[in-house]
Motif scaffolding. Structure first.
Motif, PDB file in Angstrom:
ATOM      1  N   PRO A   2       0.872  -1.356   0.119  1.00  0.00           N
ATOM      2  CA  PRO A   2       0.071  -0.108  -0.057  1.00  0.00           C
ATOM      3  C   PRO A   2       0.923   1.176  -0.145  1.00  0.00           C
ATOM      4  CG  PRO A   2      -0.808  -1.644   1.628  1.00  0.00           C
ATOM      5  CD  PRO A   2       0.497  -2.012   1.070  1.00  0.00           C
ATOM      6  N   LEU A   3       0.113   2.333  -0.691  1.00  0.00           N
ATOM      7  CA  LEU A   3       1.188   3.498  -0.637  1.00  0.00           C
ATOM      8  C   LEU A   3       0.717   4.427   0.919  1.00  0.00           C
ATOM      9  CD1 LEU A   3      -0.287   5.083  -3.926  1.00  0.00           C
ATOM     10  CD2 LEU A   3       1.901   4.441  -3.335  1.00  0.00           C
ATOM     11  N   ARG A   4       2.188   4.548   1.469  1.00  0.00           N
ATOM     12  CA  ARG A   4       1.798   5.045   2.694  1.00  0.00           C
ATOM     13  C   ARG A   4       2.599   6.270   2.788  1.00  0.00           C
ATOM     14  NH1 ARG A   4      -2.039   2.477   2.898  1.00  0.00           N
ATOM     15  NH2 ARG A   4      -2.547   0.840   4.447  1.00  0.00           N
ATOM     16  N   PRO A   5       1.994   7.480   2.377  1.00  0.00           N
ATOM     17  CA  PRO A   5       3.062   8.652   2.355  1.00  0.00           C
ATOM     18  C   PRO A   5       3.418   9.238   4.001  1.00  0.00           C
ATOM     19  CG  PRO A   5       0.838   9.211   1.928  1.00  0.00           C
ATOM     20  CD  PRO A   5       0.940   7.647   2.128  1.00  0.00           C
ATOM     21  N   PHE A   6       2.973   9.000   4.779  1.00  0.00           N
ATOM     22  CA  PHE A   6       3.400   9.580   6.060  1.00  0.00           C
ATOM     23  C   PHE A   6       2.891   8.588   7.062  1.00  0.00           C
ATOM     24  CE2 PHE A   6      -0.790  11.421   4.983  1.00  0.00           C
ATOM     25  CZ  PHE A   6      -1.470  11.504   6.293  1.00  0.00           C
ATOM     26  N   GLN A   7       3.395   9.106   8.424  1.00  0.00           N
ATOM     27  CA  GLN A   7       2.681   8.547   9.596  1.00  0.00           C
ATOM     28  C   GLN A   7       2.255   9.377  10.330  1.00  0.00           C
ATOM     29  OE1 GLN A   7       6.179   6.290  11.046  1.00  0.00           O
ATOM     30  NE2 GLN A   7       5.391   4.220  10.075  1.00  0.00           N
ATOM     31  N   LYS A   8       2.722  10.488  10.667  1.00  0.00           N
ATOM     32  CA  LYS A   8       2.117  11.750  11.502  1.00  0.00           C
ATOM     33  C   LYS A   8       1.791  12.781  10.773  1.00  0.00           C
ATOM     34  CE  LYS A   8       2.983   9.400  15.205  1.00  0.00           C
ATOM     35  NZ  LYS A   8       1.979   8.816  16.220  1.00  0.00           N
ATOM     36  N   ALA A   9       1.096  13.768  11.291  1.00  0.00           N
ATOM     37  CA  ALA A   9       0.324  14.934  10.698  1.00  0.00           C
ATOM     38  C   ALA A   9       1.630  15.673  10.149  1.00  0.00           C
ATOM     39  CB  ALA A   9      -0.695  15.527  11.524  1.00  0.00           C
ATOM     40  N   GLY A  10       2.557  16.026  11.167  1.00  0.00           N
ATOM     41  CA  GLY A  10       3.736  16.967  10.871  1.00  0.00           C
ATOM     42  C   GLY A  10       4.467  16.551   9.719  1.00  0.00           C
ATOM     43  N   GLN A  11       4.672  15.291   9.401  1.00  0.00           N
ATOM     44  CA  GLN A  11       5.110  14.806   8.150  1.00  0.00           C
ATOM     45  C   GLN A  11       4.183  15.049   6.968  1.00  0.00           C
ATOM     46  OE1 GLN A  11       5.032  10.666   9.423  1.00  0.00           O
ATOM     47  NE2 GLN A  11       7.580  10.642   9.430  1.00  0.00           N
ATOM     48  N   LEU A  12       2.868  15.024   7.198  1.00  0.00           N
ATOM     49  CA  LEU A  12       2.049  15.294   6.005  1.00  0.00           C
ATOM     50  C   LEU A  12       2.094  16.938   5.704  1.00  0.00           C
ATOM     51  CD1 LEU A  12      -0.832  14.995   4.072  1.00  0.00           C
ATOM     52  CD2 LEU A  12      -1.734  15.480   6.439  1.00  0.00           C
ATOM     53  N   VAL A  13       2.041  17.783   6.897  1.00  0.00           N
ATOM     54  CA  VAL A  13       2.303  19.055   6.740  1.00  0.00           C
ATOM     55  C   VAL A  13       3.540  19.325   5.835  1.00  0.00           C
ATOM     56  CG1 VAL A  13       2.346  21.388   7.599  1.00  0.00           C
ATOM     57  CG2 VAL A  13       0.767  19.802   8.273  1.00  0.00           C
ATOM     58  N   LYS A  14       4.638  18.883   6.295  1.00  0.00           N
ATOM     59  CA  LYS A  14       6.028  19.095   5.712  1.00  0.00           C
ATOM     60  C   LYS A  14       6.211  18.874   4.260  1.00  0.00           C
ATOM     61  CE  LYS A  14      10.864  18.126   6.213  1.00  0.00           C
ATOM     62  NZ  LYS A  14      11.775  17.010   7.099  1.00  0.00           N
ATOM     63  N   GLY A  15       5.316  17.604   3.896  1.00  0.00           N
ATOM     64  CA  GLY A  15       5.522  17.204   2.646  1.00  0.00           C
ATOM     65  C   GLY A  15       4.578  18.096   1.696  1.00  0.00           C
ATOM     66  N   ASP A  37       1.619  16.636  -9.773  1.00  0.00           N
ATOM     67  CA  ASP A  37       2.921  16.628 -10.453  1.00  0.00           C
ATOM     68  C   ASP A  37       4.256  16.320  -9.576  1.00  0.00           C
ATOM     69  OD1 ASP A  37       1.461  16.926 -12.712  1.00  0.00           O
ATOM     70  OD2 ASP A  37       1.690  19.105 -12.707  1.00  0.00           O
ATOM     71  N   PHE A  38       4.127  16.630  -8.288  1.00  0.00           N
ATOM     72  CA  PHE A  38       5.143  16.535  -7.242  1.00  0.00           C
ATOM     73  C   PHE A  38       5.077  15.459  -6.302  1.00  0.00           C
ATOM     74  CE2 PHE A  38       4.833  20.831  -9.122  1.00  0.00           C
ATOM     75  CZ  PHE A  38       5.799  20.996  -9.622  1.00  0.00           C
ATOM     76  N   TYR A  39       4.564  14.505  -6.521  1.00  0.00           N
ATOM     77  CA  TYR A  39       4.260  13.161  -5.644  1.00  0.00           C
ATOM     78  C   TYR A  39       5.614  12.791  -5.023  1.00  0.00           C
ATOM     79  CZ  TYR A  39      -0.762  13.113  -5.639  1.00  0.00           C
ATOM     80  OH  TYR A  39      -2.239  13.423  -5.503  1.00  0.00           O
ATOM     81  N   GLU A  40       6.612  12.805  -5.828  1.00  0.00           N
ATOM     82  CA  GLU A  40       8.007  12.465  -5.532  1.00  0.00           C
ATOM     83  C   GLU A  40       8.535  13.107  -4.131  1.00  0.00           C
ATOM     84  OE1 GLU A  40       7.609  11.610  -9.730  1.00  0.00           O
ATOM     85  OE2 GLU A  40       7.120  13.406  -8.397  1.00  0.00           O
ATOM     86  N   VAL A  41       7.831  13.909  -3.599  1.00  0.00           N
ATOM     87  CA  VAL A  41       8.188  14.129  -2.218  1.00  0.00           C
ATOM     88  C   VAL A  41       7.941  13.372  -1.241  1.00  0.00           C
ATOM     89  CG1 VAL A  41       7.519  16.059  -0.273  1.00  0.00           C
ATOM     90  CG2 VAL A  41       7.701  16.746  -3.006  1.00  0.00           C
ATOM     91  N   PHE A  42       6.858  12.595  -1.474  1.00  0.00           N
ATOM     92  CA  PHE A  42       6.394  11.656  -0.644  1.00  0.00           C
ATOM     93  C   PHE A  42       6.725  10.086  -0.880  1.00  0.00           C
ATOM     94  CE2 PHE A  42       3.010  14.562   0.498  1.00  0.00           C
ATOM     95  CZ  PHE A  42       3.053  14.618   1.799  1.00  0.00           C
ATOM     96  N   TYR A  43       7.198   9.995  -2.335  1.00  0.00           N
ATOM     97  CA  TYR A  43       7.515   8.748  -2.794  1.00  0.00           C
ATOM     98  C   TYR A  43       8.562   8.653  -3.590  1.00  0.00           C
ATOM     99  CZ  TYR A  43       2.373   8.459  -1.912  1.00  0.00           C
ATOM    100  OH  TYR A  43       1.013   8.410  -1.158  1.00  0.00           O
ATOM    101  N   HIS A  44       9.024   7.388  -3.874  1.00  0.00           N
ATOM    102  CA  HIS A  44      10.017   7.047  -5.061  1.00  0.00           C
ATOM    103  C   HIS A  44       9.228   7.166  -6.458  1.00  0.00           C
ATOM    104  CE1 HIS A  44       8.918   3.120  -5.737  1.00  0.00           C
ATOM    105  NE2 HIS A  44       9.185   2.706  -4.536  1.00  0.00           N
ATOM    106  N   ALA A  45       9.903   7.135  -7.669  1.00  0.00           N
ATOM    107  CA  ALA A  45       9.240   7.580  -8.856  1.00  0.00           C
ATOM    108  C   ALA A  45       8.308   6.650  -9.065  1.00  0.00           C
ATOM    109  CB  ALA A  45      10.388   7.662  -9.800  1.00  0.00           C
ATOM    110  N   GLU A  46       8.332   5.139  -8.686  1.00  0.00           N
ATOM    111  CA  GLU A  46       7.459   4.358  -9.271  1.00  0.00           C
ATOM    112  C   GLU A  46       6.111   4.417  -8.338  1.00  0.00           C
ATOM    113  OE1 GLU A  46       5.174   1.525 -11.398  1.00  0.00           O
ATOM    114  OE2 GLU A  46       7.185   2.468 -11.729  1.00  0.00           O
TER     115      GLU A  46
END
Length: 531
Positions: free
Chosen positions: A289-302, A408-417
């Motif tokens: 599964p795609l898991r871009p962050f664990q805590k709200a602070g990481q979500l805001v930063k990304g 267009d900038f989801y690479e902030v949270f993920y690798h390219a694939e």
């Protein structure tokens, strides 16, 4: 609950005392009296009077927003509920007839006709529409309607289940729906469906009471049905029932077949017979599964980084909101469902509310609400409150455009694939969303043109619309969950006929996204001018 910390000072007031208690009617009534006594005889005097009127409106709007935000953040806090209920029971019912008196005065004054038409046409049209629609006997009915909406939010905010050894909100359960373990997905989905059904009788009772109140308001206003009343109240001057039905038909003809083909491909790839509702979020190729962050602070930063890449000022805004505690993002027990952006109208600053649990959808939601916030800030220097908020059809263009520009900038949270997967997922969800919008909107058309219908008839209408706009997933054994599925769409309870706006706006947002792909500088400049 304090909303915001170390905020910059609000814009200077004109007539409202700085230390006024905006929850005390005895302090508000003299301000309405002051506005009543004014009789502007020239266009310039009328503009000054409108600014004074605007001053009181902004002060009360911020007070109401603060109390609403506190209540939705803490539906289980009696003090927050009491403060909000005081406002809707004691302040708003007294203020509404006074606002109407001001609107009537405006409509009757000759000076209003001398105002510059390009600047004031939209405001003039809005005021005159409200003058015609207002009925004093509807004020207590609207108060009861708002109280029922609070009851709905309390009920849904309290829904939790115990799963995997912990008490979890229904929003938190969503992170089990995309796991590879199919029995676990089924168990999680079924438990949530069962929990919602526990309160179905209460939810239907709340809705039936809302229907009665809305029907009586319609009769008082002299409209044929609540749909006609709501269209006028929502200021749908540019489209009507016919255009909504054309939207439904277009979705049925063009989008539904595409949505079902995507699901059929999913079914084939997963090698399932049949496809079930708990199979709709898992990766068809069996990837984690795609898991871009664990805590709200990481979500805001990304998301701050993503927004900065779209435009540096957009990222700075989200950083500002975090710095000044104008965000409440994580799901928890006792918090109302959904997400929204509220505006503190005197400070002219946004507040973002959502229920993040660590999913890709949370990234989209924060970008969406950040789009509303950017819109609010782009309008911050507009002196008139009425013009600092657009109609929902365009307001949602701002939010939905930001979702797509940010993708267009989801690479902030993920690798390219993974970023590519997230973008494909977003496009597929756009397709599903158009089908869901058509379902929800058509359902409300049915509801409000069939007064006196029974719960069973309402369920049958929902099932028929599911057959028309839904996917190919099989609900065998979960028929009750399907026919009561509309309960989870809070707009149907809280904001009647507010939903097709998302469909209209999505079409606009895709055009904004396309324009930025062709020429980023020119596309963003046009987007910001539009805001």
């Amino acid at each position: 609950m304090t909303i915001g910390k170390n905020l910059p000072p609000p814009f200077p007031r004109r007539i409202v005392p700085n230390k006024a208690d905006l929850g005390d009617w005895s302090q508000l009534e003299p301000l309405f009296d002051l506005l009543d006594r004014a009789a502007p005889a020239t266009a310039s005097a009328m503009e000054e009077w409108l600014l004074d009127w605007n001053d009181l409106a902004a002060a009360l709007a911020e007070e109401g927003s603060r109390r609403y935000v506190a209540m939705t953040c803490h539906t289980d806090d009696p003090a927050c509920e009491k403060r909000f209920l005081h406002f809707i029971e004691e302040i708003e019912p007294r203020a509404k007839p006074r606002w109407q008196k001001l609107r009537t005065q405006y409509a009757a004054l000759p000076a209003g006709r001398d105002l510059p038409r390009p600047r004031y046409f939209v405001l003039d049209r809005s005021i005159r529409n409200e003058v015609e629609l207002f009925r004093p006997e509807n004020v207590p009915l609207e108060k009861e309607e708002e109280k029922l909406c609070v009851e709905y939010q309390k009920l849904t905010g309290a829904m939790t289940v115990t799963f995997d050894g912990k008490e979890r909100t229904l929003q938190q359960m969503a992170k089990y729906y995309d796991l590879i373990d199919r029995p676990l997905r089924r168990s999680a989905w079924g438990l949530v469906a069962s929990r919602r059904l526990q309160d179905r009788q209460q939810l239907d009772d709340i809705f039936d009471r809302l229907l009665k109140l809305r029907q009586t308001q319609t009769q008082n206003a002299g409209c044929d049905d609540y749909r006609a009343y709501a269209f006028r109240r929502n200021e749908r001057f540019d489209y009507g029932v016919k255009e909504c039905e054309q939207f439904h038909a277009a979705v049925e003809k063009v989008v539904v077949p595409l949505h079902r083909r995507i699901q059929a491909r999913r079914k084939k790839t997963l090698d399932l017979q049949p496809l079930r509702p708990w199979d709709l979020s898992v990766d068809p190729q069996g990837r984690p599964p795609l898991r871009p962050f664990q805590k709200a602070g990481q979500l805001v930063k990304g998301c701050t980084e993503i927004l900065s890449r779209v435009h540096p000022e957009f990222g700075s805004l989200l950083a500002f909101l975090r710095q000044h505690s104008l965000l409440d993002l994580e799901s928890r027990k006792g918090k109302a469902p959904g997400g929204y952006q509220a505006v503190l109208s005197e400070h002219r600053l946004p507040f973002i509310f959502m229920n993040a649990v660590g999913l890709q959808g949370d990234v989209s939601t924060l970008l969406h609400e950040a789009g509303h916030s950017v819109h609010s800030m782009e309008c911050r220097q507009e002196p008139l409150l009425w013009y600092r908020q657009a109609g929902p059809e365009f307001a949602e263009v701002a939010s939905m455009s930001m979702e797509h520009l940010g993708s267009d900038f989801y690479e902030v949270f993920y690798h390219a694939e993974e970023a590519k997967r997230a973008r494909v997922k977003e496009v597929e969800e756009d397709i599903w969303l158009l089908c869901w919008i058509a379902t929800v909107d058509a359902f409300q058309h049915w509801i409000y043109t069939h007064p006196g219908h029974r719960v069973e008839e309402r369920q049958a209408a929902w099932l028929e619309l599911h057959r028309r706009f839904g996917g190919i997933e099989d609900y065998s054994g979960y028929e009750d969950a399907l026919k009561n599925g509309w309960h989870r769409q809070l707009h149907i309870f809280l904001y009647p006929f507010y939903y097709i706006e998302y469909g209209i706006a999505l079409l606009g947002a895709l055009q904004v996204w396309q324009a930025v792909q062709k020429d980023k500088a020119a596309g963003l400049a046009a987007f910001r001018r539009g805001l």
